[in-house]
Design an enzyme around this catalytic site. Structure first.
Site, PDB file in Angstrom:
ATOM      1  N   SER A 251       0.846  -1.195   0.000  1.00  0.00           N
ATOM      2  CA  SER A 251       0.000   0.000   0.000  1.00  0.00           C
ATOM      3  C   SER A 251       0.874   1.234   0.000  1.00  0.00           C
ATOM      4  O   SER A 251       2.021   1.200   0.426  1.00  0.00           O
ATOM      5  CB  SER A 251      -0.895   0.032   1.230  1.00  0.00           C
ATOM      6  OG  SER A 251      -0.138   0.408   2.357  1.00  0.00           O
ATOM      7  N   LYS A 252       0.318   2.300  -0.501  1.00  0.00           N
ATOM      8  CA  LYS A 252       1.062   3.555  -0.555  1.00  0.00           C
ATOM      9  C   LYS A 252       1.468   3.968   0.868  1.00  0.00           C
ATOM     10  O   LYS A 252       2.542   4.477   1.108  1.00  0.00           O
ATOM     11  CB  LYS A 252       0.169   4.622  -1.184  1.00  0.00           C
ATOM     12  CG  LYS A 252       0.832   5.953  -1.309  1.00  0.00           C
ATOM     13  CD  LYS A 252       1.253   6.240  -2.720  1.00  0.00           C
ATOM     14  CE  LYS A 252       1.689   7.678  -2.848  1.00  0.00           C
ATOM     15  NZ  LYS A 252       2.202   8.000  -4.126  1.00  0.00           N
ATOM     16  N   ARG A 253       0.545   3.705   1.792  1.00  0.00           N
ATOM     17  CA  ARG A 253       0.770   4.105   3.180  1.00  0.00           C
ATOM     18  C   ARG A 253       2.053   3.454   3.731  1.00  0.00           C
ATOM     19  O   ARG A 253       2.775   4.030   4.522  1.00  0.00           O
ATOM     20  CB  ARG A 253      -0.435   3.670   4.014  1.00  0.00           C
ATOM     21  CG  ARG A 253      -0.602   4.362   5.334  1.00  0.00           C
ATOM     22  CD  ARG A 253      -1.980   4.025   5.890  1.00  0.00           C
ATOM     23  NE  ARG A 253      -2.297   2.601   5.761  1.00  0.00           N
ATOM     24  CZ  ARG A 253      -1.853   1.671   6.574  1.00  0.00           C
ATOM     25  NH1 ARG A 253      -1.074   1.974   7.580  1.00  0.00           N
ATOM     26  NH2 ARG A 253      -2.186   0.420   6.384  1.00  0.00           N
TER      27      ARG A 253
END
Ligand code: GLU
Length: 488
Positions: A251-253
């Site tokens: 995920s980007k996070r």
């Protein structure tokens, strides 16, 4: 794959990203799976933008997705469908559901629902709507509407179980009591995600919905919407999530890169396409490297792998190397040029007028390059004098004697009429023999002098490409540098 559900009609699949400003590898993989499905079975791959969220409707957040999809090689068919332009249609269908026995008005205020949710959480019960408004009488409804009370529309989920045959994982089912009577239109009249998706998928003629398995609960809900609207449901396939090597969700996070980032790091779109395709889909042979055209050819919807896929960047780079091997020097030169310019090593104009030189450099370096960007990181010395000598190698190779040798070898090189591979090699060998030196005693300092680094392509080939005047000048400069160092 059975075409029972399409009745032999054209296959139509879609990707439905929301404008997030970047193309996540998971979304790219979904695009590839849908694209291959469409191309293999002779159908259409459509693009729908889920941009009903006001904060996400900025065109600047969409452009990176479109360009990354083009780059990775999944061009879409037909006009892009924008959900934000179709709100009236969703409202119309919400109204239809309300008129039918499948929908009902819910006057519960957000505050009240919040209290219910907190209570359910405290009691460790499922967070579900308690159907308080399911059985309001027509009179009660009328008087609340007259009083100006706002209402949402909920879909009434029947008792029992919901089942479908997933294209990836086979039979799946869910108890309907776990689905709750979900809201299809909010009290401000706007449709919710699930209603919009069903209306669009139906309206776009989508025959197969292939998406991430994080949407499986939505699928169970959507099946009830298809039923309520009297639409035939498409086939569904849910691909497993992509995990990182440490098994966490990509995920980007968590700092994972978007597709454009890999592009900037010198990954080829063909490699990305190939690698992402094989994450969760198997060609059922040991062979791993395929072109997109080959993947379209061999694609088989029965070969999705239902278990989670690990995204391993090292493996992607290995795929990249294999795809680089398939390219001609000219193709690699074309790809490398912008990286050299971006690294500040040269200019577009300089390269355009010295294309043969660039191609020769690429031919020398291609064996060592794993990313296109490596042509810039490994080959800066082909374009610029501004390198430093590798410190460790300099201690070893740049001795007082080597300054003498470099000076003399430079003079011998300078006197060559033709600066050819064999001529250069013979010159160096002759000098080594005359001086009673090993060839390596001349080769290593020469390499360091002309490139700044102790490793690289074959020295004689490299010298020829660099050209006689450049080689001579660099060797003299190194000799001078060594003398200076020695006298300090
Ligand atoms: N906007 C959803 C997503 O990006 C699309 C889900 C779907 O394909 O229906 O995950």
């Amino acid at each position: 794959m059975s075409s029972a559900k399409t009745g032999g009609a054209e296959i139509r699949v879609r990707l439905a990203p929301s404008p997030s400003g970047y193309l996540h590898v998971g979304t790219a993989r979904m695009a590839i799976a849908n694209y291959l499905f469409a191309r293999h079975y002779g159908g259409k791959f459509l693009l729908r933008i889920e941009d009903t969220d006001a904060e996400r409707s900025d065109a600047a957040l969409l452009e990176p997705i479109l360009s990354a999809l083009q780059w990775v090689g999944t061009p879409w068919d037909e006009e892009i469908v924008y959900q934000s332009r179709r709100i009236a249609l969703y409202n119309e269908y919400a109204g239809k559901i309300l008129e039918s026995r499948y929908g009902y008005r819910c006057f519960c205020s957000p505050e009240r629902l919040q209290v219910d949710r907190e209570k359910a959480r405290a009691d460790k019960k499922p967070l579900q709507y308690d159907r308080r408004c399911l059985n309001l009488t027509p009179g009660e409804i009328d008087s609340r509407i007259k009083a100006g009370d706002k209402f949402a529309i909920r879909l009434k989920i029947p008792d029992g179980q919901t089942r479908f045959t997933d294209m990836v994982s086979g039979e799946v089912s869910r108890r309907n009591e776990d689905l709750e009577d979900f809201v299809i239109a909010r009290s401000d009249g706007t449709a919710t995600y699930n209603l919009a998706v069903v209306v669009d998928d139906h309206d776009m003629g989508i025959t197969h919905v292939i998406r991430g398995n994080d949407h499986i609960t939505n699928t169970f809900k959507q099946i009830h919407l298809y039923h309520a609207l009297g639409f035939a449901a498409p086939e569904f396939g849910h691909l497993p999530m992509i995990l990182r090597p440490d098994k966490r969700k990509v995920s980007k996070r968590l700092g994972d890169k978007d597709v454009a980032q890999y592009r900037h790091e010198g990954i080829l779109p063909e490699a990305m396409f190939n690698y992402l395709c094989l994450l969760g889909w198997s060609p059922k042979t040991d062979r791993e490297i395929y072109t997109s055209a080959e993947l379209i050819e061999i694609f088989d919807a029965n070969n999705f792998n239902p278990s989670n896929a690990i995204f391993d960047e090292e493996k992607l780079v290995a795929f990249n190397r294999e795809h680089m091997v398939m390219k001609s020097d000219h193709e690699l030169a074309t790809l490398a040029a912008p990286f050299l310019v971006d690294a500040g090593l040269t200019t577009k104009y300089w390269l355009e007028t010295r294309w043969d030189y660039l191609r020769a450099v690429v031919r020398l370096l291609r064996e060592r390059a794993r990313r296109i960007s490596d042509f810039a990181s490994l080959g800066g010395y082909f374009f610029s004098f501004g390198y430093r000598y590798d410190a460790q190698a300099a201690v070893k190779q740049f001795t007082a004697e080597s300054a003498e040798w470099l000076g003399e070898l430079a003079a011998r090189f300078e006197s060559l009429k033709e600066f050819t591979h064999d001529g250069v090699e013979a010159t160096l060998s002759e000098m080594a023999e005359e001086k009673g030196l090993k060839k390596a005693q001349l080769i290593h300092p020469t390499r360091l002098a002309v490139s700044g680094v102790p490793v690289g392509p074959s020295l004689f080939e490299m010298l020829v490409v660099l050209t006689q005047p450049v080689v001579v000048e660099r060797m003299r400069r190194a000799a001078e540098y060594i003398r200076k160092q020695q006298s300090e």
